[in-house]
Design an enzyme around this catalytic site. Sequence first.
Site: not given
Ligand code: ADP
Ligand code: MG
Length: 570
Positions: A217, A399, A402-403, A486, A558
């Site tokens: 990739h 960031g 929330g969105q 995850g 999260g």
């Molecule tokens: P992204 O990381 O794709 O931007 P979000 O910002 O919506 O997604 O979510 C971030 C949250 O996702 C993190 O704070 C964490 O709690 C959760 N997260 C990220 N990777 C994992 C994982 N492999 N297993 C469980 N939770 C995860």
């Molecule tokens: Mg994020």
Amino acid sequence: MTHLFNDPRQFPVEAVAGFAAAHPEHVAMVHGGVVRSTESPQGQVAVVLGGGSGHYPAFAGWVGPGMAHGVTCGNVFSSPAASQVYSVVSASHNGGGVLLGFGNYAGDVLHFGQAAERLRAEGVDVRIVTVTDDIASGPADRPLERRGIAGDLLVFKVAGAAAEAGLDLDAVEAVTRHANDRTRSLGVAFDGCTLPGADAPLFTVPDGAMAIGLGIHGEPGLSEVPLGSADDVADQLVDGVLAEQPDRGVDGYDGRVAVLLNGLGATKYEELFVVYRRVAERLAQAGLTPVAPEVGEHVTSLDMAGVSLTLMFLDEDLERFWTAPVDTPALRRGGALGQRAHREVTEADAGEADGVVEPGSPQSQAAARAVVEALRACAGAAAEHERRLGELDAVAGDGDHGQGMVLGTTGALREAESVAEAGAGLRTLLVRAGAAWSEAAGGTSGALWGAALTAAGGELDDAAAPDEQRVLAAAQAAGDAVQRLGGARPGDKTLVDALVPFLETLTAAHADGRGLRDAWREAADAARAAADGTADLTARLGRAKTHGDHSVGHPDPGAVSFALLMACVV
Ligand code: ADP
Ligand code: MG
């Protein structure tokens, strides 16, 4: 450089459309990818493969008798969405269960896994095998953590032949896992690749150097060394792969090997043959016998200059399946496969008909309506805390948390309202709301929340109202799905750090005789405390991991949002 494209965003879809137009005798296009345009026997295990686009012939070129039944085509170098996988499987399966195969990458594990949760909840037996052939991407003592590269061809050839031979799902899964255990690759790159429409390559290799351990990739190699002659390169590849040769005479391996010398997209066939000349010599010197070798472009990485060597250490079964007849656009081997009747593939085959809802029993409908109200509360809480969750995510992530939570909860709520209106029972409502959540939210947390709801639905049904024990089982199934997909464990600073104490407290409080509602409140308090406690942890997973240290002193977004939602649903 990719010279020919229209709107770069349309590149993968337009490529699939042209591919399907060129090969109507093999494939038909559906939402999310391509499926066979020929009938396959009722009860035959369906092999569904995939990953991002940009790797042709992988994966679309492998659809046809003797190999794949369907293939998902994500965007260039990115995982297909769960809805694409769901759609391709819906148009592929023959009532014999489904084997999902893809290279081991976090995004693919998440999205294929989420689709599998939905399919299982709908009664389809789905197994997953990830390919982990790249020896440069992880240590030999933890082979299943490695990523998949050109070994895909060999492993999926075996899977397709096993399905064609009429093996049942257990047996197809077992032989595919075994093929993966016996497959090893090493690759080198001489130059990077450029995404359609981009003006610079994803990475470059200095003149006179080569990168060892490339990804497919556009990941750069893991180390750079001076570029030697073709024979030097061949020697390095052979030495690397043979370092992991299993013991001869053990478990049916006797020095017979399936061989793939793979071009990455911008290495000429003549160059590959010059290298193969030396590979063949070296294998002979080592007392190995190549079986049905392939030299050419099979798993590419757009226009990357590079080559990889794959060996599958054969036994009798693997050799039979590797050499079995196959008839696909990109891989053909002679032999009797029989004439296949043409079939008309419609969008309805691809699960587009899922606007239709089978009504649940009145009890299950009532339970489903309670979930709609819980989702409404979640959407409200997400909106109220959107800003704070975004700020927390900005500390060490991108960031958007929330969105993502607002989009996910709102998407799930809308779908839930609409299927509840159509009379959906509890299982259907949760399964559909989960799919909608991940679709609407995007991002890692969206996919995990979506899988959680879907997995919970899989534990419930559309007939009986669930008793408290069932609800606990559904909550546990949701948590298991999050951890399985995850891959995070407690202490990694993710939502798992709030989820695990939540489930432990819920189960313990219920076992102590508290009613479900009280046990849930106690569990939500435990989740809240655990989420606050993540402030002391260093992030190790996801995007946050590269900035791990910045996050100390701030809780994981999260985990915080998980605790918020658990508190607002009772
Ligand atoms: P992204 O990381 O794709 O931007 P979000 O910002 O919506 O997604 O979510 C971030 C949250 O996702 C993190 O704070 C964490 O709690 C959760 N997260 C990220 N990777 C994992 C994982 N492999 N297993 C469980 N939770 C995860
Ligand atoms: Mg994020």
